[in-house]
Scaffold this motif. Structure first.
Motif, short mmCIF file in Angstrom:
data_model
loop_
_atom_site.label_atom_id
_atom_site.label_comp_id
_atom_site.label_asym_id
_atom_site.label_seq_id
_atom_site.Cartn_x
_atom_site.Cartn_y
_atom_site.Cartn_z
N ASN A 118 0.79 -1.23 0.00
CA ASN A 118 0.00 0.00 0.00
C ASN A 118 0.82 1.27 0.00
O ASN A 118 0.39 2.31 -0.43
CB ASN A 118 -0.89 0.04 1.25
N GLN A 119 2.02 1.14 0.54
CA GLN A 119 2.87 2.33 0.62
C GLN A 119 3.27 2.82 -0.76
O GLN A 119 3.64 3.96 -0.95
CB GLN A 119 4.14 1.99 1.38
N ASN A 120 3.25 1.88 -1.74
CA ASN A 120 3.63 2.26 -3.09
C ASN A 120 2.44 2.79 -3.88
O ASN A 120 2.32 2.58 -5.07
CB ASN A 120 4.20 1.05 -3.84
N SER A 121 1.53 3.47 -3.18
CA SER A 121 0.31 3.94 -3.85
C SER A 121 0.46 5.36 -4.32
O SER A 121 1.09 6.19 -3.67
CB SER A 121 -0.85 3.91 -2.87
N LEU A 122 -0.19 5.66 -5.42
CA LEU A 122 -0.21 7.04 -5.90
C LEU A 122 -0.99 7.90 -4.91
O LEU A 122 -1.98 7.44 -4.32
CB LEU A 122 -0.88 7.11 -7.28
N ILE A 123 -0.56 9.12 -4.75
CA ILE A 123 -1.06 9.96 -3.67
C ILE A 123 -2.57 10.19 -3.77
O ILE A 123 -3.31 10.06 -2.80
CB ILE A 123 -0.28 11.29 -3.62
#
Ligand SMILES: C[S@@+](CC[C@H](N)C(=O)[O-])C[C@H]1O[C@@H](n2cnc3c(N)ncnc32)[C@H](O)[C@@H]1O
Length: 371
Positions: free
Chosen positions: A7-12
């Motif tokens: 989830n941390q690699n999600s687009l803002i």
């Protein structure tokens, strides 16, 4: 299939996950509809084999003075990028216009910076996008700079741009905050072409390429478009998950928009999609991969453009329950309504299932072979 992306690699803004695919290019996954944007085997590779190769560019397009392209569902732009690579390779001298249809602006603005593995060999691709995007943007409500320097997203940005924050500061453009994004892209673009990559850029005529984004539901845009296209890419999410861009009515619009010698290419080989294309007026054929397996569909107004015709088996499949297509009369129904109505029609029509059809077909083939 459930994907386990971080989830941390999600687009803002849109919460879409980024990951590296097997060919080293970045791919995306949409947790909301549980669908991947790109094959885990290779996002770049997929665009080149499923969308560009079927065009047979040297035979069908290289002699044209002008090529008009409609890239439906641009995402982070692999199909457009792969086409630009093909044009550069072919040393194409004509004009190009590419209309890109994508309702997620965040993706379009990020597309020049994403690590798509093209940058080292073809930096022009990224510059062409920057050049075109910076001329058509106005007041965007997010800071591209934040993405490029976001700790968890940085690893998905092309290495060349990862160091750009410092360079950008040196060329800060402080006129109107309202046009900050435009200025940001503008600065990067001019910085790039004036510094490191003078040579490759000189050989490619940027002013012959026009890219225009339409940030709306593609159904709305398509209804309003008036020009005719030589190439149409259709790269929507899986039809059974999001049928909005696969209905009979949508294909009728695409039929209206395609040139007499134009080609529509998609990765889908669904019988429902092929059936809708045929009923919309298209001649339809399949795309085969290196191993001869079905890897997509091409559609055109002229049968001569179809290299691999549908087999008797494929044609029979269209008349089964799998070949019942989606309907969206005014091109404005919510996806769920399209899916529910489709399911009801399936129940009501009660056609042979594709599994039964396959069994029967194999039996007939076996009988014919034996006697
Ligand atoms: C499978 S992905 C396409 C990937 C893309 N070709 C790429 O190279 O990244 C589908 C894309 O279509 C967009 N999309 C889905 N439905 C849409 C619609 N009705 N109108 C416009 N864009 C849509 C999504 O935001 C997503 O970016």
């Amino acid at each position: 299939m459930k994907h386990n992306f971080n989830n941390q690699n999600s687009l803002i803004q849109s919460g879409i996950n980024l990951f590296y695919t097997n060919d080293g290019s970045v791919g995306l996954y949409n947790p909301e509809i549980d669908d991947i944007f790109h094959s885990v085997y290779g996002a770049r590779e997929e665009a080149e084999t499923k969308f560009i190769r079927p065009l047979n560019f040297s035979k069908n397009f290289s002699s044209k003075d002008k090529i008009r392209v409609l890239d439906i569902c641009y995402g982070i732009g692999y199909n457009t990028k792969a086409l630009l690579k093909r044009l550069i390779q072919a040393n194409y001298k004509g004009k190009i216009s590419i209309d890109i249809l994508e309702y997620n602006k965040e993706l379009v603005l990020l597309s020049p910076f994403i690590n798509d593995t093209y940058f080292n060999k073809y930096p022009e691709i990224s510059y062409i996008l920057l050049y075109n995007l910076c001329t058509c943007l106005n007041d965007e409500n997010f800071e591209l700079n934040d993405y490029i320097n976001n700790r968890s997203l940085r690893k998905f940005i092309s290495p060349f741009y990862r160091s750009f924050n410092k360079k950008y500061k040196q060329v800060t453009y402080t006129r109107k905050p309202k046009i900050k994004q435009k200025a940001f892209l503008h600065n990067i673009y001019y910085h790039c072409i004036s510094q490191r990559h003078k040579i490759p850029v000189k050989h490619f005529k940027f002013n012959k390429i026009k890219i225009k984004p339409y940030f709306d539901d593609a159904r709305i845009t398509v209804k309003a478009l008036k020009v005719q296209y030589d190439i149409i890419f259709l790269d929507a999410f899986t039809p059974t998950k999001l049928p909005t861009l696969w209905s009979l009515q949508f294909f009728k619009e695409l039929y209206r928009l395609i040139n007499d010698d134009g080609m529509l290419v998609t990765y889908s080989n669904s019988a429902a999609v092929r059936h809708a294309m045929i009923d919309a007026g298209f001649c339809v054929g399949k795309v085969l991969d290196n191993t001869g397996r079905n890897s997509g569909t091409v559609a055109a107004k002229r049968i001569e453009l179809i290299e691999n015709k549908l087999s008797d088996y494929d044609i029979g499949l269209l008349e089964t329950s799998a070949g019942i297509y989606y309907l969206d009369e005014n091109l404005e129904k919510p996806a769920k309504k399209i899916l529910d109505e489709h399911l009801n029609r399936k129940k009501h029509l009660n056609l042979k299932s594709s599994t039964q059809y396959k069994k029967d077909y194999l039996q007939i083939m076996e009988k014919n072979n034996n006697g």
